[in-house]
Design an enzyme around this catalytic site. Sequence first.
Site, mmCIF file in Angstrom:
data_model
loop_
_atom_site.group_PDB
_atom_site.id
_atom_site.type_symbol
_atom_site.label_atom_id
_atom_site.label_comp_id
_atom_site.label_asym_id
_atom_site.label_seq_id
_atom_site.Cartn_x
_atom_site.Cartn_y
_atom_site.Cartn_z
ATOM 1 N N HIS A 510 -23.361 23.589 1.999
ATOM 2 C CA HIS A 510 -22.862 24.953 2.213
ATOM 3 C C HIS A 510 -24.057 25.909 2.133
ATOM 4 O O HIS A 510 -24.390 26.437 1.080
ATOM 5 C CB HIS A 510 -21.828 25.297 1.136
ATOM 6 C CG HIS A 510 -21.217 26.653 1.276
ATOM 7 N ND1 HIS A 510 -20.014 26.883 1.910
ATOM 8 C CD2 HIS A 510 -21.648 27.879 0.853
ATOM 9 C CE1 HIS A 510 -19.723 28.163 1.868
ATOM 10 N NE2 HIS A 510 -20.708 28.802 1.237
ATOM 11 N N ASP A 558 -18.084 15.870 0.830
ATOM 12 C CA ASP A 558 -19.243 16.411 1.546
ATOM 13 C C ASP A 558 -18.736 17.332 2.651
ATOM 14 O O ASP A 558 -18.705 16.975 3.833
ATOM 15 C CB ASP A 558 -20.077 15.260 2.114
ATOM 16 C CG ASP A 558 -21.397 15.741 2.693
ATOM 17 O OD1 ASP A 558 -21.723 16.939 2.527
ATOM 18 O OD2 ASP A 558 -22.103 14.930 3.310
ATOM 19 N N GLU A 567 -22.614 23.604 -2.497
ATOM 20 C CA GLU A 567 -23.535 24.740 -2.503
ATOM 21 C C GLU A 567 -24.604 24.585 -3.591
ATOM 22 O O GLU A 567 -24.282 24.332 -4.754
ATOM 23 C CB GLU A 567 -22.798 26.059 -2.710
ATOM 24 C CG GLU A 567 -23.718 27.272 -2.555
ATOM 25 C CD GLU A 567 -22.970 28.584 -2.548
ATOM 26 O OE1 GLU A 567 -23.498 29.568 -1.986
ATOM 27 O OE2 GLU A 567 -21.861 28.645 -3.106
#
EC number: 3.2.1.4
Length: 620
Positions: A510, A558, A567
């Site tokens: 992310h 994932d 993230e």
Amino acid sequence: MHSRNHWGGSFEMSNNGEEVEKNKNDEWDRAALLQSQDLDETLQSWVLERVEKSKKKRYVDFGCIVMSHKALKWILSSIFMAFLLIALPIIITKSLPKHHSPPTPPDNYTLALHKALLFFNAQKSGRLGKSNGIAWRGNSGLDDGKDTDVKGGLVGGYYDAGDNIKFNFPMSFAMTMLSWSVLEYKDKYMALNEYQHTRELIKWGTDYLLLTFNSSATKINKIYAQVGGSLNASTTPDDHNCWQRPEDMDYPRHTISIFQGPDLAAEMAAALASASILFQDDPSYSNKLIKGAQTLFDFARDAGKRKPYSRGEPYIEPFYNSSGYYDEYMWGAAWLYYATGNTTYISLATNPSIFKNSKAYLLTPQFTVLSWDNKLPAAMLLLTRFRMFLNPGYPYEDMLKMYHNVTSLTMCSYLQQYRVFNRTRGGLIQLNNGQPQSLQYVANAAFLASLFADYMQGIGVPGWYCGSTYFPVSALKTFATSQVDYILGKNPMKMSYIVGFGNKFPRHVHHRGASIPNDHQHHSCTGGWKWFDTSNPNPNTITGAMVGGPDRFDRFHDSRRNYNFTEPTLAGNAGIVAALISLTGTTGSSGVDRNTIFSAIPPLGPQNPPPPPPWKPIKT
């Protein structure tokens, strides 16, 4: 008349009355003489045998040395044999091609460390040189801070995570952690050829922090705490509403100013003070950092500004909300004392009221977890270091002993047998009570445990007590390695949670910059969302990013859509870098640098408690 033989007998020998004389040029015929003396056969045979054996030897004259042929032959033979046995093998060995044994291959901690540091290169904002080494990153945020009175704006610093926001609070914590790790393990960084690289990363952060307040002043009333941001449920272009590479940002990025905030100011002071020790070889820059740290700490201690920096700030509170500031007081004061030697700071750091107001005495599990918000366990370990290595005694001993005891209990809480924290079936300690993004807390705890173990080894202490049970130093190293090994892939998912390390790692991180192709085309605020929505892996590998991590059941998705799993953050990566450098054994170097961190502290002479008051008679 013959002269007399004083040793007995006569010089004369006769045979049938005839005199036998010795001519001085002739030798005696001893055998003939003996035969003529009617000796018995046994004696004659013995003498004759002796005469036959005493043949004339041949000699070699070297001028200053006369040597028999036999001795000469023996010496020459010995020299030849020595040549064959000693010299010849050496000559043959020297003439053969040299085959050096290969160096010790780097361990997993070293390999992961090299990658984890690259994450900071990928997070840089501002003008990037060619040496930055991240091909898909370019100049960005060049208009940051144009809405302030800072000449040239607030260009530089680091983006915090997968967004494009620059938060001072976690950025300062990350810089402090990096500086701390380098001060403790400088030899390791140098042996791994990462010392200059890490210094450059720290300076990139501290240079930016110096821009966010008037660092040339001795008194300030404002800090620029953040550049960019988002309001929850916002529909206008901002750093969360847009999915856009930093290089393509074309939406307004406002600067958030704060006029109180001892937590932020003290954390920024810790970052600058710790870096000032690291940059002692550059006195001008080091002094600039110290001056800035002192100015910030004065702001933090101003009685009129004692309110958490995030309170009432809608652009900050939902993301990096601070729960208090007494931990930052202890943390910042400790670093300022190490940077300056000014006893005012150590007096504050060991003030019982700081300990009481921080609520560390409650010994609740939450206070043993180091994070960007809670510095207590790190601050107390840093001050325990002072006690262990310098043992200053009065007037600091009582509080330092208290910090040492609490630190020991913190280490006990990490041990599985005490069940202070739950663990996943795979063995990951749940320091945030099963909440998402657990790895940043795990990495920090691994660093603290490994560092405390190295402190004990540095003073020759083999272990510590948890209640009545004694544990060896190895118990802390075992905990630290087990947690870092989990992060590196020894987990039920068989996945490394550091991008680029190992064969299996997250591919859908992310992260805006990593998920949008570096195709030299401008992608608009909303145009970038197609890259967010695709199921394809990121086109750019953000090497070294430690992601949020698995859930409390060891499961990991994932998915770019689920930032809790994928993230990365500045604070998290600083913790894993510190843990990795403490554990690596590739360099052969072990232990901490005992003295550099204390270099500004003057010699501690004997200190005695104040004398008792003069005696006065008691009135009756």
